[in-house]
Design a protein around this motif. Sequence first.
Motif, PDB file in Angstrom:
ATOM      1  N   MET A  59       9.307  -8.077  35.407  1.00  0.00           N
ATOM      2  CA  MET A  59      10.251  -8.781  34.548  1.00  0.00           C
ATOM      3  C   MET A  59       9.544  -9.920  33.797  1.00  0.00           C
ATOM      4  O   MET A  59       9.740 -10.093  32.592  1.00  0.00           O
ATOM      5  CB  MET A  59      11.402  -9.355  35.368  1.00  0.00           C
ATOM      6  N   LYS A  60       8.735 -10.699  34.496  1.00  0.00           N
ATOM      7  CA  LYS A  60       8.025 -11.817  33.853  1.00  0.00           C
ATOM      8  C   LYS A  60       7.080 -11.308  32.764  1.00  0.00           C
ATOM      9  O   LYS A  60       6.954 -11.923  31.699  1.00  0.00           O
ATOM     10  CB  LYS A  60       7.239 -12.627  34.893  1.00  0.00           C
ATOM     11  N   ILE A  61       6.420 -10.198  33.041  1.00  0.00           N
ATOM     12  CA  ILE A  61       5.503  -9.632  32.041  1.00  0.00           C
ATOM     13  C   ILE A  61       6.291  -9.164  30.814  1.00  0.00           C
ATOM     14  O   ILE A  61       5.925  -9.482  29.679  1.00  0.00           O
ATOM     15  CB  ILE A  61       4.682  -8.480  32.653  1.00  0.00           C
ATOM     16  N   LYS A  62       7.364  -8.437  31.029  1.00  0.00           N
ATOM     17  CA  LYS A  62       8.148  -7.903  29.906  1.00  0.00           C
ATOM     18  C   LYS A  62       8.808  -9.017  29.087  1.00  0.00           C
ATOM     19  O   LYS A  62       8.921  -8.908  27.869  1.00  0.00           O
ATOM     20  CB  LYS A  62       9.221  -6.931  30.406  1.00  0.00           C
ATOM     21  N   GLN A  63       9.225 -10.099  29.736  1.00  0.00           N
ATOM     22  CA  GLN A  63       9.850 -11.217  29.019  1.00  0.00           C
ATOM     23  C   GLN A  63       8.865 -11.930  28.106  1.00  0.00           C
ATOM     24  O   GLN A  63       9.268 -12.522  27.105  1.00  0.00           O
ATOM     25  CB  GLN A  63      10.403 -12.246  30.011  1.00  0.00           C
ATOM     26  N   ASN A  64       7.604 -11.910  28.450  1.00  0.00           N
ATOM     27  CA  ASN A  64       6.622 -12.735  27.733  1.00  0.00           C
ATOM     28  C   ASN A  64       5.502 -11.910  27.108  1.00  0.00           C
ATOM     29  O   ASN A  64       4.403 -12.413  26.902  1.00  0.00           O
ATOM     30  CB  ASN A  64       6.027 -13.765  28.701  1.00  0.00           C
ATOM     31  N   ASP A  65       5.779 -10.668  26.800  1.00  0.00           N
ATOM     32  CA  ASP A  65       4.756  -9.767  26.270  1.00  0.00           C
ATOM     33  C   ASP A  65       4.532 -10.019  24.781  1.00  0.00           C
ATOM     34  O   ASP A  65       5.150  -9.394  23.921  1.00  0.00           O
ATOM     35  CB  ASP A  65       5.187  -8.317  26.519  1.00  0.00           C
ATOM     36  N   GLY A 138      -4.288  -1.313  28.315  1.00  0.00           N
ATOM     37  CA  GLY A 138      -3.381  -2.422  28.077  1.00  0.00           C
ATOM     38  C   GLY A 138      -2.377  -2.592  29.205  1.00  0.00           C
ATOM     39  O   GLY A 138      -1.192  -2.783  28.950  1.00  0.00           O
ATOM     40  N   GLN A 139      -2.873  -2.524  30.443  1.00  0.00           N
ATOM     41  CA  GLN A 139      -1.980  -2.602  31.587  1.00  0.00           C
ATOM     42  C   GLN A 139      -2.368  -3.744  32.526  1.00  0.00           C
ATOM     43  O   GLN A 139      -3.542  -4.025  32.726  1.00  0.00           O
ATOM     44  CB  GLN A 139      -2.025  -1.310  32.412  1.00  0.00           C
ATOM     45  N   ILE A 140      -1.349  -4.382  33.072  1.00  0.00           N
ATOM     46  CA  ILE A 140      -1.513  -5.304  34.185  1.00  0.00           C
ATOM     47  C   ILE A 140      -1.199  -4.488  35.431  1.00  0.00           C
ATOM     48  O   ILE A 140      -0.163  -3.812  35.488  1.00  0.00           O
ATOM     49  CB  ILE A 140      -0.558  -6.508  34.088  1.00  0.00           C
ATOM     50  N   ILE A 141      -2.069  -4.555  36.415  1.00  0.00           N
ATOM     51  CA  ILE A 141      -1.892  -3.775  37.633  1.00  0.00           C
ATOM     52  C   ILE A 141      -1.767  -4.738  38.812  1.00  0.00           C
ATOM     53  O   ILE A 141      -2.628  -5.594  39.021  1.00  0.00           O
ATOM     54  CB  ILE A 141      -3.083  -2.826  37.867  1.00  0.00           C
ATOM     55  N   ALA A 142      -0.678  -4.595  39.551  1.00  0.00           N
ATOM     56  CA  ALA A 142      -0.477  -5.351  40.790  1.00  0.00           C
ATOM     57  C   ALA A 142      -0.646  -4.362  41.931  1.00  0.00           C
ATOM     58  O   ALA A 142       0.086  -3.375  42.026  1.00  0.00           O
ATOM     59  CB  ALA A 142       0.901  -5.988  40.825  1.00  0.00           C
ATOM     60  N   SER A 143      -1.635  -4.603  42.799  1.00  0.00           N
ATOM     61  CA  SER A 143      -1.918  -3.697  43.912  1.00  0.00           C
ATOM     62  C   SER A 143      -1.613  -4.405  45.221  1.00  0.00           C
ATOM     63  O   SER A 143      -2.090  -5.508  45.467  1.00  0.00           O
ATOM     64  CB  SER A 143      -3.392  -3.283  43.903  1.00  0.00           C
ATOM     65  N   LEU A 144      -0.817  -3.758  46.061  1.00  0.00           N
ATOM     66  CA  LEU A 144      -0.456  -4.305  47.355  1.00  0.00           C
ATOM     67  C   LEU A 144      -1.193  -3.540  48.443  1.00  0.00           C
ATOM     68  O   LEU A 144      -0.940  -2.365  48.665  1.00  0.00           O
ATOM     69  CB  LEU A 144       1.056  -4.226  47.582  1.00  0.00           C
ATOM     70  N   PHE A 145      -2.121  -4.234  49.106  1.00  0.00           N
ATOM     71  CA  PHE A 145      -2.906  -3.646  50.187  1.00  0.00           C
ATOM     72  C   PHE A 145      -2.265  -4.040  51.513  1.00  0.00           C
ATOM     73  O   PHE A 145      -2.193  -5.222  51.839  1.00  0.00           O
ATOM     74  CB  PHE A 145      -4.349  -4.153  50.127  1.00  0.00           C
ATOM     75  N   PHE A 157       2.265  -0.725  37.679  1.00  0.00           N
ATOM     76  CA  PHE A 157       1.601  -0.777  36.382  1.00  0.00           C
ATOM     77  C   PHE A 157       2.591  -1.285  35.348  1.00  0.00           C
ATOM     78  O   PHE A 157       3.667  -0.721  35.187  1.00  0.00           O
ATOM     79  CB  PHE A 157       1.114   0.615  35.959  1.00  0.00           C
ATOM     80  N   ALA A 158       2.225  -2.349  34.660  1.00  0.00           N
ATOM     81  CA  ALA A 158       3.052  -2.873  33.570  1.00  0.00           C
ATOM     82  C   ALA A 158       2.226  -2.726  32.287  1.00  0.00           C
ATOM     83  O   ALA A 158       1.223  -3.415  32.112  1.00  0.00           O
ATOM     84  CB  ALA A 158       3.421  -4.319  33.824  1.00  0.00           C
ATOM     85  N   THR A 159       2.665  -1.842  31.432  1.00  0.00           N
ATOM     86  CA  THR A 159       1.956  -1.617  30.177  1.00  0.00           C
ATOM     87  C   THR A 159       2.413  -2.647  29.154  1.00  0.00           C
ATOM     88  O   THR A 159       3.597  -2.811  28.907  1.00  0.00           O
ATOM     89  CB  THR A 159       2.225  -0.190  29.656  1.00  0.00           C
ATOM     90  N   LEU A 160       1.430  -3.339  28.578  1.00  0.00           N
ATOM     91  CA  LEU A 160       1.732  -4.353  27.580  1.00  0.00           C
ATOM     92  C   LEU A 160       1.947  -3.692  26.225  1.00  0.00           C
ATOM     93  O   LEU A 160       1.218  -2.786  25.820  1.00  0.00           O
ATOM     94  CB  LEU A 160       0.567  -5.347  27.487  1.00  0.00           C
ATOM     95  N   ARG A 161       2.962  -4.144  25.528  1.00  0.00           N
ATOM     96  CA  ARG A 161       3.227  -3.611  24.183  1.00  0.00           C
ATOM     97  C   ARG A 161       2.186  -4.128  23.207  1.00  0.00           C
ATOM     98  O   ARG A 161       1.906  -3.497  22.200  1.00  0.00           O
ATOM     99  CB  ARG A 161       4.616  -4.040  23.724  1.00  0.00           C
ATOM    100  N   THR A 162       1.664  -5.299  23.485  1.00  0.00           N
ATOM    101  CA  THR A 162       0.708  -5.945  22.566  1.00  0.00           C
ATOM    102  C   THR A 162      -0.655  -6.045  23.236  1.00  0.00           C
ATOM    103  O   THR A 162      -0.983  -7.066  23.812  1.00  0.00           O
ATOM    104  CB  THR A 162       1.206  -7.331  22.186  1.00  0.00           C
ATOM    105  N   HIS A 163      -1.432  -5.015  23.174  1.00  0.00           N
ATOM    106  CA  HIS A 163      -2.788  -5.090  23.764  1.00  0.00           C
ATOM    107  C   HIS A 163      -3.842  -4.796  22.753  1.00  0.00           C
ATOM    108  O   HIS A 163      -3.690  -4.278  21.727  1.00  0.00           O
ATOM    109  CB  HIS A 163      -2.918  -4.160  24.977  1.00  0.00           C
TER     110      HIS A 163
END
Length: 163
Positions: A59-65, A138-145, A157-163
């Motif tokens: 949500m934070k990524i999509k709000q501020n992309d 153009g992706q931010i990846i959050a990995s949970l180990f 995976f959050a794909t950025l619209r503006t990369h």
Amino acid sequence: MSKRKINISVESIMVILLMIVFAVSISVLIYQGSQTYKTILSDKETAENNRIAFSYINMKIKQNDTEGAIYIDHFPTILDDVLVISHHGQEKGLMTYIFFHEGALWECYTDGDLDLTISSKIIDIDGQLIFSKDDNKGQIIASLFKQPNDQNPTRMFATLRTH
């Protein structure tokens, strides 16, 4: 003693032993059921917390992309990389730092550098969350180990619209 009294005594003892075995079996079954229930609840809570964390990050990524507003940085006070969001519009000049620290997802919303004293804990996470960026896609990846050497981490995976 007569043979009939011996038979009744043996039957009585067998019935008592059967009742004891039955009572012990029921007790073991109830104990195992309660332990299984606790494990299921714990696993469900962990999965829910992980979904909440990933949803929050997405949500934070999509709000501020916007162009160049989202990147990964490293700060000496945090061991792992930090997701940095540079705000625009009315919030221009403000930064949101999202990071994993001490078993939880944290956020620092400030007009300066990352400061743990003004950071807010979002939610506890079971495992270790690591941020990375794939510039080609153009992706931010959050990995949970879940374990230190986890070969199959949970990823968002959050794909950025503006990369």
